[in-house]
Design an enzyme around this catalytic site. Structure first.
Site, short mmCIF file in Angstrom:
data_model
loop_
_atom_site.label_atom_id
_atom_site.label_comp_id
_atom_site.label_asym_id
_atom_site.label_seq_id
_atom_site.Cartn_x
_atom_site.Cartn_y
_atom_site.Cartn_z
N ALA A 155 0.53 -1.15 0.10
CA ALA A 155 0.04 0.15 0.00
C ALA A 155 0.94 1.33 -0.07
CB ALA A 155 -0.81 -0.15 1.21
N CYS A 156 0.58 2.38 0.87
CA CYS A 156 1.16 3.65 0.77
C CYS A 156 2.82 3.59 1.19
CB CYS A 156 0.83 4.58 1.74
SG CYS A 156 -1.15 5.17 1.05
N SER A 157 2.99 2.09 1.87
CA SER A 157 4.57 2.13 2.15
C SER A 157 5.13 1.33 1.02
CB SER A 157 4.52 1.36 3.65
OG SER A 157 4.34 2.17 4.59
N SER A 334 2.25 5.41 -2.41
CA SER A 334 3.51 5.16 -2.30
C SER A 334 4.30 6.27 -2.99
CB SER A 334 4.07 3.68 -2.98
OG SER A 334 3.81 3.72 -4.27
#
Ligand SMILES: CC(C)(COP(=O)(O)OP(=O)(O)OC[C@H]1O[C@@H](n2cnc3c(N)ncnc32)[C@H](O)[C@@H]1OP(=O)(O)O)[C@@H](O)C(=O)NCCC(=O)NCCS
Length: 373
Positions: A155-157, A334
């Site tokens: 995900a965002c990481s 990300s």
């Protein structure tokens, strides 16, 4: 073990931008039409009337003023509210691959490298276009890179996790250099009919060249002093879209097959976790928070970033200490922290310490400590 540097970053920004006012006008037209069409049912109390959105709320709650998107017309059409991205034949490069090529070419040029210098491609992002073959292998073919490629999703990481994977490969001698790319079409999983979240995301792609320090030649280089990752399971940010949906017909097309979140809970849970992880990571590397010249934080919400910086520094951060790009890009998952790095590093003097940090669904948090060479 080889020393590792980030020797180049790249950015692909879609041509179209949507302002808050444009987005809200489309959302409110949808609300008015829905309420008019359901007037009798609303009157009888059988259906809840929808409430309009507001640009002022969006900017105050998130700091977002506009976002870049792959397709503007499809999103803004109140009868559609979904980007229109036509299918391509298998003989054409896919849209994620196309974005990745744009960002990768920028990063390669800045790193002073060609495809022949790269031994691996990692595509790290929140949403992959298909089950297989891996988009990374398509990017590899499109750029003429030998070696290996694989996709990963945190995900965002995804970018910080991708950087750690690339750093490990280069340190161990498995690759001289890795291209790590983050193609994010976040508007594809955003429910533009949901007042609570319709403003959150935008589209972009970033690329990072991670290579052996002794082979790096670019003007702008950062030693990677360390990476630290943390995950902790949470359902507060979730998307249940997946390959098993067809095996449960009752769930096809329901709300949970797009991005859903409990925004307030995310805010409260994640801010302390991020500040603690970065502080611990700095300490493990013998560094004080006060030595950090710049925090390139995940770009989801301005108030989150202000709070995280305040928790770390014990005071409000100066704008140059925690640069903001979400005002014009919104949350690009990300890609966000890498865009902040890409646009805000050339002024740093040699020896400056910076921290690249991501946070998002999972929960997943990443910290990468960098030192300008
Ligand atoms: C999403 C987010 C911006 C919402 O801000 P918030 O201040 O928490 O907003 P809330 O959802 O609590 O709503 C506050 C009020 O604004 C209203 N509101 C919500 N959306 C609105 C909109 N689009 N327009 C106008 N008002 C709106 C709500 O109805 C509520 O009104 P009330 O107080 O009268 O009940 C914020 O929670 C956030 O960014 N959280 C972190 C999310 C994140 O980083 N996620 C990671 C994604 S990968």
């Amino acid at each position: 073990m080889h020393n590792v540097v980030i020797s180049g970053t790249g950015l692909y920004t879609p041509a179209n931008s949507i302002s808050n006012d444009e987005l809200v006008a489309s959302f409110n037209a949808y609300v008015q039409q829905f309420n008019a069409e359901n007037a009798s049912a609303i009157e009888r109390g059988e259906v809840d009337a929808l409430t309009e959105s507001s640009s002022a709320f969006i900017e105050k709650a998130s700091g977002i003023k506009s976002r870049f998107v792959i397709d503007k017309a499809g999103i803004l059409d109140p009868a559609r509210m979904v980007p229109r991205i036509p299918e391509r034949s298998n003989e054409q490069w896919g849209i994620l691959c196309e974005m990745a090529i744009g960002a990768a070419q920028d990063a390669l040029a800045r790193a002073g490298k060609t495809a022949a210098d790269i031994d691996g491609v990692i595509v790290a992002c929140s949403n992959l276009q298909r089950a297989y073959p891996a988009v990374a292998i398509e990017v590899q073919a499109a750029l003429g890179i030998q070696g290996f490629g694989y996709d990963m999703n945190v995900a965002c990481s995804s970018a910080t996790f991708g950087i750690q994977a690339a750093v490990n490969s280069v340190q161990l001698g498995q690759a001289r250099a890795i291209l790590m790319v983050n193609p994010e079409i976040c508007t594809g999983h955003l429910n533009f009919r949901d007042r609570d979240s319709h403003f959150i995301f935008g589209d972009a792609c970033t690329a990072v060249i991670i290579e052996r320090a002794d082979q790096a030649t670019s003007a702008q280089q950062f030693d990677v002093l360390g990476t630290k990752l943390l995950t902790q399971f949470s359902n507060t940010i979730r998307n249940n879209f997946g390959f098993l949906n067809r095996a449960a017909e009752e769930g096809i097309g329901t709300r949970d097959k797009l991005f859903v979140q409990e925004g307030r809970k995310v805010f409260k849970d994640v801010c302390p976790m991020v500040a603690e992880l970065i502080a611990a990571h700095l300490q493990e590397n013998g560094l004080e928070v006060a030595q950090v010249k710049r925090f390139w934080l995940h770009q989801a919400n301005l108030n989150m970033n202000l709070l995280i910086a305040r928790k770390l520094l014990g005071r409000d951060a100066e704008p140059h200490e925690a640069p903001v790009i979400l005002d014009t890009y919104a949350n690009t998952s990300s890609a966000g922290s890498v865009i902040a790095l890409h646009k805000n590093h050339e002024d740093l003097p040699s020896g400056s310490i910076g921290v690249l940090s991501s946070f998002g669904a999972g929960y997943s948090i990443g910290s990468v400590i960098l030192r300008k060479r």
